[in-house]
Design an enzyme around this catalytic site. Structure first.
Site, PDB file in Angstrom:
ATOM      1  N   ARG A 144       0.822  -1.218   0.000  1.00 24.09           N
ATOM      2  CA  ARG A 144       0.000   0.000   0.000  1.00 24.09           C
ATOM      3  C   ARG A 144       0.851   1.261   0.000  1.00 24.09           C
ATOM      4  O   ARG A 144       0.521   2.243   0.665  1.00 24.09           O
ATOM      5  CB  ARG A 144      -0.944   0.050   1.201  1.00 24.09           C
ATOM      6  CG  ARG A 144      -2.089  -0.920   1.151  1.00 24.09           C
ATOM      7  CD  ARG A 144      -3.205  -0.431   0.236  1.00 24.09           C
ATOM      8  NE  ARG A 144      -4.129  -1.531  -0.034  1.00 24.09           N
ATOM      9  CZ  ARG A 144      -5.224  -1.764   0.668  1.00 24.09           C
ATOM     10  NH1 ARG A 144      -5.557  -0.952   1.631  1.00 24.09           N
ATOM     11  NH2 ARG A 144      -5.989  -2.781   0.373  1.00 24.09           N
TER      12      ARG A 144
ATOM     13  N   ARG B  69      -3.665   6.548   0.837  1.00 27.56           N
ATOM     14  CA  ARG B  69      -4.207   7.804   1.388  1.00 27.56           C
ATOM     15  C   ARG B  69      -3.282   8.524   2.358  1.00 27.56           C
ATOM     16  O   ARG B  69      -3.539   9.660   2.716  1.00 27.56           O
ATOM     17  CB  ARG B  69      -5.557   7.530   2.050  1.00 27.56           C
ATOM     18  CG  ARG B  69      -6.684   7.476   1.040  1.00 27.56           C
ATOM     19  CD  ARG B  69      -7.983   7.104   1.680  1.00 27.56           C
ATOM     20  NE  ARG B  69      -7.931   5.722   2.162  1.00 27.56           N
ATOM     21  CZ  ARG B  69      -8.822   5.171   2.974  1.00 27.56           C
ATOM     22  NH1 ARG B  69      -9.820   5.889   3.430  1.00 27.56           N
ATOM     23  NH2 ARG B  69      -8.706   3.906   3.343  1.00 27.56           N
TER      24      ARG B  69
ATOM     25  N   ARG C 299      -7.341  11.472  -5.930  1.00 26.86           N
ATOM     26  CA  ARG C 299      -8.508  10.589  -5.855  1.00 26.86           C
ATOM     27  C   ARG C 299      -9.795  11.332  -5.478  1.00 26.86           C
ATOM     28  O   ARG C 299     -10.882  10.781  -5.647  1.00 26.86           O
ATOM     29  CB  ARG C 299      -8.254   9.477  -4.817  1.00 26.86           C
ATOM     30  CG  ARG C 299      -7.261   8.403  -5.231  1.00 26.86           C
ATOM     31  CD  ARG C 299      -7.947   7.123  -5.693  1.00 26.86           C
ATOM     32  NE  ARG C 299      -8.861   6.592  -4.698  1.00 26.86           N
ATOM     33  CZ  ARG C 299     -10.187   6.656  -4.767  1.00 26.86           C
ATOM     34  NH1 ARG C 299     -10.755   7.210  -5.794  1.00 26.86           N
ATOM     35  NH2 ARG C 299     -10.939   6.166  -3.814  1.00 26.86           N
TER      36      ARG C 299
ATOM     37  N   ASP D 130      -6.718  -3.211  -7.542  1.00 29.61           N
ATOM     38  CA  ASP D 130      -7.251  -3.846  -6.339  1.00 29.61           C
ATOM     39  C   ASP D 130      -7.476  -5.323  -6.609  1.00 29.61           C
ATOM     40  O   ASP D 130      -7.681  -5.724  -7.757  1.00 29.61           O
ATOM     41  CB  ASP D 130      -8.566  -3.196  -5.900  1.00 29.61           C
ATOM     42  CG  ASP D 130      -8.867  -3.546  -4.448  1.00 29.61           C
ATOM     43  OD1 ASP D 130      -8.248  -2.939  -3.552  1.00 29.61           O
ATOM     44  OD2 ASP D 130      -9.675  -4.453  -4.201  1.00 29.61           O
TER      45      ASP D 130
ATOM     46  N   TYR E 175     -14.444 -12.636   0.169  1.00 28.57           N
ATOM     47  CA  TYR E 175     -15.164 -11.384  -0.122  1.00 28.57           C
ATOM     48  C   TYR E 175     -16.455 -11.660  -0.893  1.00 28.57           C
ATOM     49  O   TYR E 175     -17.478 -11.022  -0.660  1.00 28.57           O
ATOM     50  CB  TYR E 175     -14.291 -10.432  -0.951  1.00 28.57           C
ATOM     51  CG  TYR E 175     -13.302  -9.638  -0.127  1.00 28.57           C
ATOM     52  CD1 TYR E 175     -13.725  -8.617   0.716  1.00 28.57           C
ATOM     53  CD2 TYR E 175     -11.950  -9.897  -0.191  1.00 28.57           C
ATOM     54  CE1 TYR E 175     -12.832  -7.887   1.474  1.00 28.57           C
ATOM     55  CE2 TYR E 175     -11.036  -9.178   0.570  1.00 28.57           C
ATOM     56  CZ  TYR E 175     -11.489  -8.173   1.401  1.00 28.57           C
ATOM     57  OH  TYR E 175     -10.604  -7.448   2.143  1.00 28.57           O
TER      58      TYR E 175
HETATM   59  O1  1CP Z   1       0.228   0.567  -3.324  1.00 29.90           O
HETATM   60  C1  1CP Z   1      -0.288  -0.554  -3.365  1.00 29.90           C
HETATM   61  O2  1CP Z   1      -0.139  -1.418  -2.500  1.00 29.90           O
HETATM   62  C2  1CP Z   1      -1.051  -0.949  -4.614  1.00 29.90           C
HETATM   63  C3  1CP Z   1      -2.459  -0.930  -4.588  1.00 29.90           C
HETATM   64  C4  1CP Z   1      -3.330  -1.916  -3.843  1.00 29.90           C
HETATM   65  C5  1CP Z   1      -3.163  -3.280  -3.513  1.00 29.90           C
HETATM   66  C6  1CP Z   1      -1.937  -4.129  -3.690  1.00 29.90           C
HETATM   67  C7  1CP Z   1      -4.614  -1.549  -3.420  1.00 29.90           C
HETATM   68  C8  1CP Z   1      -5.202  -0.211  -3.573  1.00 29.90           C
HETATM   69  N1  1CP Z   1      -5.251  -2.672  -2.949  1.00 29.90           N
HETATM   70  C9  1CP Z   1      -4.380  -3.737  -2.965  1.00 29.90           C
HETATM   71  C10 1CP Z   1      -4.644  -5.119  -2.579  1.00 29.90           C
HETATM   72  C11 1CP Z   1      -5.798  -5.422  -1.711  1.00 29.90           C
HETATM   73  N2  1CP Z   1      -7.058  -4.908  -1.740  1.00 29.90           N
HETATM   74  C12 1CP Z   1      -5.775  -6.420  -0.707  1.00 29.90           C
HETATM   75  C13 1CP Z   1      -4.594  -7.299  -0.424  1.00 29.90           C
HETATM   76  C14 1CP Z   1      -3.635  -6.637   0.486  1.00 29.90           C
HETATM   77  C15 1CP Z   1      -4.138  -6.442   1.884  1.00 29.90           C
HETATM   78  O3  1CP Z   1      -4.316  -7.457   2.584  1.00 29.90           O
HETATM   79  O4  1CP Z   1      -4.341  -5.283   2.257  1.00 29.90           O
HETATM   80  C16 1CP Z   1      -7.028  -6.455  -0.101  1.00 29.90           C
HETATM   81  C17 1CP Z   1      -7.475  -7.362   1.035  1.00 29.90           C
HETATM   82  C18 1CP Z   1      -7.847  -5.498  -0.759  1.00 29.90           C
HETATM   83  C19 1CP Z   1      -9.258  -5.210  -0.491  1.00 29.90           C
HETATM   84  C20 1CP Z   1      -9.403  -3.796  -0.104  1.00 29.90           C
HETATM   85  N3  1CP Z   1      -9.379  -2.751  -0.986  1.00 29.90           N
HETATM   86  C21 1CP Z   1      -9.509  -3.265   1.197  1.00 29.90           C
HETATM   87  C22 1CP Z   1      -9.513  -4.072   2.483  1.00 29.90           C
HETATM   88  C23 1CP Z   1     -10.878  -4.161   3.076  1.00 29.90           C
HETATM   89  C24 1CP Z   1     -10.935  -5.118   4.223  1.00 29.90           C
HETATM   90  O5  1CP Z   1     -11.509  -6.200   4.050  1.00 29.90           O
HETATM   91  O6  1CP Z   1     -10.396  -4.790   5.276  1.00 29.90           O
HETATM   92  C25 1CP Z   1      -9.605  -1.881   1.079  1.00 29.90           C
HETATM   93  C26 1CP Z   1      -9.785  -0.857   2.160  1.00 29.90           C
HETATM   94  C27 1CP Z   1      -9.488  -1.581  -0.306  1.00 29.90           C
HETATM   95  C28 1CP Z   1      -9.462  -0.234  -0.938  1.00 29.90           C
HETATM   96  C29 1CP Z   1      -8.154   0.188  -1.427  1.00 29.90           C
HETATM   97  N4  1CP Z   1      -7.384  -0.526  -2.330  1.00 29.90           N
HETATM   98  C30 1CP Z   1      -6.244   0.184  -2.615  1.00 29.90           C
HETATM   99  C31 1CP Z   1      -6.294   1.401  -1.861  1.00 29.90           C
HETATM  100  C32 1CP Z   1      -5.247   2.469  -1.894  1.00 29.90           C
HETATM  101  C33 1CP Z   1      -7.492   1.387  -1.121  1.00 29.90           C
HETATM  102  C34 1CP Z   1      -8.016   2.484  -0.191  1.00 29.90           C
HETATM  103  C35 1CP Z   1      -9.194   3.191  -0.750  1.00 29.90           C
HETATM  104  C36 1CP Z   1      -8.972   4.490  -1.473  1.00 29.90           C
HETATM  105  O7  1CP Z   1      -7.884   4.922  -1.746  1.00 29.90           O
HETATM  106  O8  1CP Z   1      -9.978   5.135  -1.753  1.00 29.90           O
END
Ligand code: 1CP
Length: 368
Positions: free
Chosen positions: A38, A42, A51, A87, A165
């Protein structure tokens, strides 16, 4: 995927920093490479600004936006790798499910899978090239715009995590809905996991063809399972993914390092180190020396600083990093956090983390 489609486009800028790829392959490095899960997120004001007012998945579908968000952290920090902004939930979308990103709540499926019959709602044949073309375009564009600074990592969610999910409809505390499937409908669960695996293999191969130089498979919800269920419902699919991707790439003379991150699956480390992956990524709850012991030098390791250590003062971050490096050693190792960063973290702390990894590992390598 045909052989021709697997051939890499040839005109990408030459890679200037291959430290991450070398460490992943188990080759000697001068310093320990570092990146953060990540790292595009944010916690960066420029990310929030970019964003603002845009839907999350609309952003994911814009190659230009994904490219910009991938590059943002590289402009600030001396990372040794980048990860494409996207994602894991784009895969269920490609299979026909609706997913929304609800601000303050996270990813939400308005109509999750409830019964085995609901599998009929999924597409029987997924045209990955077409459905996920926007990710491939984002990767190719980013490979050009990154100008060879560092390698670009592609990624996917693993079958069990995506299944969770698709059935829970969002994150969960107990995961009782998806776990009930494993105990009530084991055969249907395997059918779903197999269908996800097939899509994921094509998706990863497509990412390599588009220009990804390494691949990470996120099994973020592994830790919800016990060892028996892990061996039955996670491990075989994680293995199958790496074996099939590696075999197909070999046919075209390519070898792309693959990383597996099975969060909280301590009991799975030994098995994971013998599952065709080059790198096993660790969460922060495992001791580095123990992880080395259990993986027996068969793979490189990645991780695993507690993300919350980034709340510490800079000098303390430096000490924590030094202890972590002493635990892992400086070779066959990629420094990272044990999980993703949080939005309220200070970018200055990330800079301190990266600097400390580079500084201490160079010093330790000199002393050896
Ligand atoms: O910089 C990076 O890491 C690249 C972008 C990236 C990656 C690798 C994002 C952007 N998401 C992911 C993978 C991802 N998404 C995972 C695997 C890694 C982990 O365990 O965190 C998972 C479980 C998700 C699902 C997801 N997407 C969640 C988790 C929800 C939960 O169940 O707790 C969330 C909050 C997101 C949204 C998201 N994805 C990425 C970002 C930057 C965000 C935040 C939202 C936003 O910016 O508006």
């Amino acid at each position: 995927m045909s052989k021709d489609e697997l051939i890499l486009p040839k005109d990408f800028p030459q890679l200037k920093n291959d430290t991450f790829l070398r460490a992943a392959r188990g080759e000697q490095t001068q310093h320990v490479p570092v990146w953060c899960m990540r790292q595009a997120g944010r916690y960066l004001p420029e990310f929030r600004e970019f964003r603002a007012g845009k839907d999350f998945f609309d952003t994911c579908r814009s190659p230009e936006a994904c490219c910009e968000l991938t590059l943002q952290p590289l402009r600030r920090f001396d990372f040794d790798a980048s990860i494409i902004f996207s994602d894991i939930l784009v895969v269920p979308q490609a299979m026909g499910m609706e997913v929304q990103m609800v601000p303050g709540k996270g990813p939400t499926f308005p109509d999750p899978l409830k019964d085995p019959e609901d599998l009929q709602r999924l597409k029987t044949k997924v045209d990955v090239q077409k459905e996920l073309d926007y990710v491939f375009k984002a990767i190719t564009l980013t490979r050009h715009k990154i100008e060879g600074k560092v390698p670009l990592i592609g990624f996917t969610g693993a079958p069990w995590t995506l299944m969770s999910y698709m059935i829970e409809g969002s994150g969960s505390k107990t995961f009782s809905k998806v776990k009930s499937w494993l105990y009530r409908y084991p055969e249907v669960s395997h059918m779903l996991l197999k269908r996800l695996t097939d899509v994921i293999v094509d998706y990863l191969l497509g990412q390599v063809a588009a220009g990804a130089q390494a691949l990470q498979v996120f099994e973020s919800h592994a830790g919800i399972l016990g060892p028996v269920e892990f061996k039955a419902f996670c491990l075989p699919y994680l293995r199958d993914i790496a074996r099939r991707v590696k075999d197909q790439l070999k046919e075209t003379g390519q070898d792309v390092p693959m990383i597996v991150f099975a969060k909280d699956a301590h009991y799975g480390l030994e098995d994971l180190s013998q599952s065709y992956y080059d790198v096993v990524s660790l969460d922060w709850t495992i001791d580095p020396r123990l992880a080395r012991e259990q993986t027996g030098g068969k793979v490189s390791l990645q991780g695993n600083m507690d993300p919350c250590a980034l709340y510490a003062p800079k000098e303390r971050i430096s000490e924590i990093v030094k202890t972590m490096l002493e635990g892992f050693g400086t070779q066959r190792y990629i420094a990272n956090l044990g999980h993703g960063m949080y939005p309220d973290m200070d970018p200055e702390s990330v800079a301190a983390f990266v600097e400390a990894v580079h500084k201490h590992s160079r010093q330790m390598n000199k002393q050896q």
